[in-house]
Design an enzyme around this catalytic site. Structure first.
Site, short mmCIF file in Angstrom:
data_model
loop_
_atom_site.label_atom_id
_atom_site.label_comp_id
_atom_site.label_asym_id
_atom_site.label_seq_id
_atom_site.Cartn_x
_atom_site.Cartn_y
_atom_site.Cartn_z
N ASN A 175 41.60 45.84 162.17
CA ASN A 175 42.71 46.80 162.04
C ASN A 175 43.59 46.48 160.83
O ASN A 175 44.04 45.34 160.68
CB ASN A 175 43.59 46.76 163.28
CG ASN A 175 42.95 47.43 164.47
OD1 ASN A 175 41.89 47.01 164.94
ND2 ASN A 175 43.57 48.49 164.96
N SER A 212 30.27 57.08 165.70
CA SER A 212 29.97 57.80 164.44
C SER A 212 29.94 56.83 163.27
O SER A 212 29.10 56.95 162.37
CB SER A 212 30.99 58.92 164.20
OG SER A 212 32.27 58.38 163.92
N LYS A 213 30.82 55.82 163.28
CA LYS A 213 30.82 54.84 162.18
C LYS A 213 29.56 53.98 162.25
O LYS A 213 28.95 53.66 161.23
CB LYS A 213 32.07 53.96 162.26
CG LYS A 213 33.39 54.67 162.00
CD LYS A 213 33.52 55.21 160.58
CE LYS A 213 33.67 54.14 159.53
NZ LYS A 213 33.90 54.72 158.18
N THR A 223 33.89 49.50 160.08
CA THR A 223 34.92 48.94 160.96
C THR A 223 34.32 47.94 161.94
O THR A 223 33.15 48.05 162.33
CB THR A 223 35.58 50.10 161.75
OG1 THR A 223 36.31 49.55 162.85
CG2 THR A 223 34.57 51.08 162.31
N ASP A 224 35.16 47.01 162.39
CA ASP A 224 34.71 46.04 163.41
C ASP A 224 34.45 46.73 164.74
O ASP A 224 33.81 46.16 165.63
CB ASP A 224 35.73 44.91 163.58
CG ASP A 224 37.11 45.36 164.01
OD1 ASP A 224 37.35 46.59 164.13
OD2 ASP A 224 37.97 44.49 164.25
N GLU A 225 34.93 47.99 164.87
CA GLU A 225 34.76 48.68 166.16
C GLU A 225 33.29 48.98 166.47
O GLU A 225 32.95 49.30 167.61
CB GLU A 225 35.61 49.96 166.19
CG GLU A 225 37.08 49.64 166.02
CD GLU A 225 38.04 50.78 166.30
OE1 GLU A 225 37.70 51.66 167.10
OE2 GLU A 225 39.13 50.77 165.71
N TYR A 256 34.47 57.77 167.91
CA TYR A 256 34.77 57.29 166.55
C TYR A 256 33.85 56.14 166.16
O TYR A 256 33.16 56.19 165.15
CB TYR A 256 36.24 56.86 166.44
CG TYR A 256 36.52 56.00 165.22
CD1 TYR A 256 36.43 56.52 163.93
CD2 TYR A 256 36.86 54.64 165.35
CE1 TYR A 256 36.67 55.73 162.81
CE2 TYR A 256 37.09 53.85 164.24
CZ TYR A 256 37.00 54.39 162.97
OH TYR A 256 37.23 53.60 161.86
P1 NAD Z 1 42.77 57.87 157.05
O1 NAD Z 1 42.52 58.74 158.23
O2 NAD Z 1 44.16 57.43 156.75
O3 NAD Z 1 42.21 58.58 155.72
C1 NAD Z 1 41.00 59.27 155.69
C2 NAD Z 1 40.97 60.10 154.41
O4 NAD Z 1 39.68 60.74 154.34
C3 NAD Z 1 42.02 61.21 154.36
O5 NAD Z 1 42.63 61.24 153.09
C4 NAD Z 1 41.23 62.50 154.60
O6 NAD Z 1 41.79 63.64 153.97
C5 NAD Z 1 39.88 62.12 154.00
N1 NAD Z 1 38.77 62.90 154.58
C6 NAD Z 1 38.52 63.11 155.91
N2 NAD Z 1 37.44 63.88 156.04
C7 NAD Z 1 36.99 64.16 154.80
C8 NAD Z 1 35.89 64.90 154.29
N3 NAD Z 1 35.03 65.52 155.11
N4 NAD Z 1 35.71 64.96 152.95
C9 NAD Z 1 36.57 64.33 152.11
N5 NAD Z 1 37.63 63.62 152.53
C10 NAD Z 1 37.83 63.53 153.86
O7 NAD Z 1 41.80 56.63 157.26
P2 NAD Z 1 42.01 55.09 156.86
O8 NAD Z 1 42.72 54.39 157.96
O9 NAD Z 1 42.48 55.00 155.46
O10 NAD Z 1 40.48 54.59 156.91
C11 NAD Z 1 39.66 54.68 155.76
C12 NAD Z 1 38.28 54.12 156.10
O11 NAD Z 1 38.39 52.78 156.54
C13 NAD Z 1 37.59 54.90 157.23
O12 NAD Z 1 36.23 55.01 156.90
C14 NAD Z 1 37.78 54.00 158.44
O13 NAD Z 1 36.71 54.16 159.34
C15 NAD Z 1 37.75 52.62 157.80
N6 NAD Z 1 38.52 51.57 158.51
C16 NAD Z 1 39.83 51.78 158.85
C17 NAD Z 1 40.54 50.74 159.47
C18 NAD Z 1 42.00 50.90 159.84
O14 NAD Z 1 42.59 50.01 160.45
N7 NAD Z 1 42.66 51.98 159.45
C19 NAD Z 1 39.92 49.52 159.74
C20 NAD Z 1 38.58 49.35 159.37
C21 NAD Z 1 37.89 50.38 158.74
P1 TYD Z 2 45.19 52.30 166.85
O1 TYD Z 2 46.25 52.04 165.82
O2 TYD Z 2 44.89 53.70 167.26
O3 TYD Z 2 43.88 51.56 166.30
P2 TYD Z 2 42.45 51.27 167.05
O4 TYD Z 2 42.37 52.05 168.29
O5 TYD Z 2 41.48 51.76 166.02
O6 TYD Z 2 42.40 49.80 167.25
O7 TYD Z 2 45.55 51.49 168.16
C1 TYD Z 2 45.74 50.08 168.13
C2 TYD Z 2 45.95 49.62 169.56
O8 TYD Z 2 47.19 50.16 170.04
C3 TYD Z 2 44.90 50.11 170.53
O9 TYD Z 2 44.63 49.07 171.49
C4 TYD Z 2 45.53 51.30 171.23
C5 TYD Z 2 47.01 50.94 171.22
N1 TYD Z 2 47.95 52.09 171.14
C6 TYD Z 2 48.99 52.22 172.08
O10 TYD Z 2 49.15 51.38 172.99
N2 TYD Z 2 49.83 53.28 171.98
C7 TYD Z 2 49.70 54.23 171.02
O11 TYD Z 2 50.49 55.22 171.00
C8 TYD Z 2 48.64 54.08 170.04
C9 TYD Z 2 48.45 55.09 168.96
C10 TYD Z 2 47.80 52.99 170.16
#
Ligand code: NAD
Ligand code: TYD
Length: 343
Positions: A182, A156-157, A125-127, A153
């Site tokens: 995101n 850990s990433k 992630t970019d975070e 979070y």
């Molecule tokens: P999500 O929370 O929707 O899905 C995570 C999945 O991992 C779930 O199906 C969960 O059951 C599974 N999981 C969790 N712990 C596990 C374990 N110990 N063993 C096996 N499976 C397990 O997450 P997401 O939004 O789909 O994100 C997926 C990946 O992309 C993550 O690594 C996240 O850090 C990265 N990412 C997400 C975003 C975003 O905007 N959502 C952006 C950049 C990177």
């Molecule tokens: P989120 O979807 O949790 O993604 P991330 O924190 O990984 O960027 O949140 C996106 C942005 O929205 C973040 O700046 C926090 C804000 N946010 C709210 O203002 N209200 C909410 O209820 C949530 C879940 C997020």
């Protein structure tokens, strides 16, 4: 080619499986997911009966289980999406983030070393770069931007990213790493900003915006992320890191207003609430490297992507209503009931 996709019952992992099934139907996909609160087997229904798809309910921290799977299946590629992914939950309880996101990653890479692999890809992630100031729109995250994390979070990433690069340097493991901004799109769990606001707006519930809502995120339609990962695992050199983002920066408050507009709901639903602790100000990706090396460009403009996403949540109410009728309500109560409403 046999590809293990971990976390495939979650948001991005499931979209990646659908993308791969369509784009490379000849490849076999093995989904590994422990089905935490964020994993939903019903999401995978469209591929469950495909002969080239198998599901394994397995935790990436389960060394014996993971080794047995590798021994039996001999995968060519592993794409690791499995993670605890929500910043607010990491603030409440960091430990599970360290266990899954760091230890789980090391178990997968140990299996890759033991049984051999063509490519291990870590979805990051970019975070990990921390945040940028709101008053410096000229600044972006590059692949060599120092890691400087804010939340449990992102820390850990970032730790997992460092471990991935260490396995490459120390053991010669053929790895790649991507750091995306995101994502939004179908099947995102309704704890995240966009689906939470859609679900609340449809129920005429308050829309809880943290602080003033000026924090900026760089939004990418999930399918564009999947396409980037597909290009990386098939074409990138070992040891490379790629930033993925679509130059689509938006302030949270503007996203929430846009959702109100599409759903014809009044802005009076918006409630400014106590800010997130350590809240990152702005994320912004420079995707030049993946464009130059692999020809990747985002295809979905935000105006189209958000319309498609809202329509998907309207057409698939059962998917998310089932989720929010269960444990999610306890989560919502715990996370939002104590937050002070700001004037
Ligand atoms: P999500 O929370 O929707 O899905 C995570 C999945 O991992 C779930 O199906 C969960 O059951 C599974 N999981 C969790 N712990 C596990 C374990 N110990 N063993 C096996 N499976 C397990 O997450 P997401 O939004 O789909 O994100 C997926 C990946 O992309 C993550 O690594 C996240 O850090 C990265 N990412 C997400 C975003 C975003 O905007 N959502 C952006 C950049 C990177
Ligand atoms: P989120 O979807 O949790 O993604 P991330 O924190 O990984 O960027 O949140 C996106 C942005 O929205 C973040 O700046 C926090 C804000 N946010 C709210 O203002 N209200 C909410 O209820 C949530 C879940 C997020």
């Amino acid at each position: 080619m046999k590809i293990i996709v971990t976390g495939g019952a979650g948001f991005i992992g499931s979209n990646f499986i659908f993308y791969e099934r369509k784009k490379h139907p000849e490849d076999e996909i093995l989904c590994v997911d422990s089905l935490t609160y964020a994993g939903n087997l019903s999401t995978l229904e469209p591929v469950m009966n495909d002969s080239e798809f198998k599901f394994f309910k397995l935790d990436i921290r389960d060394r014996d289980g993971i080794y047995k799977l590798f021994e039996n299946e001999k995968p060519d590629i592993v794409v690791n999406f499995a993670a605890e992914s929500h910043v607010d939950r990491s603030i409440e309880n960091p430990t599970i983030f360290l266990e899954t996101n760091i230890i789980g990653t090391s178990v997968l890479m140990d299996a890759c070393r033991k049984y051999g692999i063509k490519r291990y890809h870590q979805v990051s992630t970019d975070e990990v770069y921390g945040d940028l100031p709101l008053d410096r729109p000229d600044l972006f995250f590059h692949e060599d931007t120092p890691i400087h994390t804010s939340s449990p979070y992102s820390t850990s990433k970032a730790s997992a990213d460092l471990l991935v690069m260490a396995y490459h340097r120390t053991y010669g493991l053929p790895v790649t790493l991507s750091r995306c901004s995101n994502n939004y799109g179908p099947y995102q769990f309704p704890e995240k900003l966009i689906p939470l606001m859609i679900a609340n707006a449809l129920a005429d519930k308050p829309l809880p915006v943290y602080g003033e809502g000026k924090n900026v995120r760089d939004w990418l339609y999930v399918e564009d992320h999947c396409k980037a990962i597909d290009l990386i695992i098939r074409n990138a050199k070992d040891g490379e890191t790629y930033n993925i983002g679509g130059h689509n920066e938006m302030a949270n408050i503007d996203i929430v207003k846009l959702i109100c507009d599409y759903l014809d709901k009044p802005y009076s639903l918006i409630e400014h609430v106590e800010d997130r602790k350590g809240h990152d100000q702005r994320y912004a990706i420079d995707p030049t490297k993946i464009h130059n090396d692999l020809g990747w460009l985002p295809e979905t403009a935000f105006a189209d992507g958000i319309k498609k996403t809202i329509q998907w949540y309207l057409d698939n109410k059962k998917w998310w209503q089932d989720i929010i009728s269960g444990d999610y309500m306890n989560y919502y109560e715990k996370m939002y009931s104590h937050r002070k409403v700001l004037d």
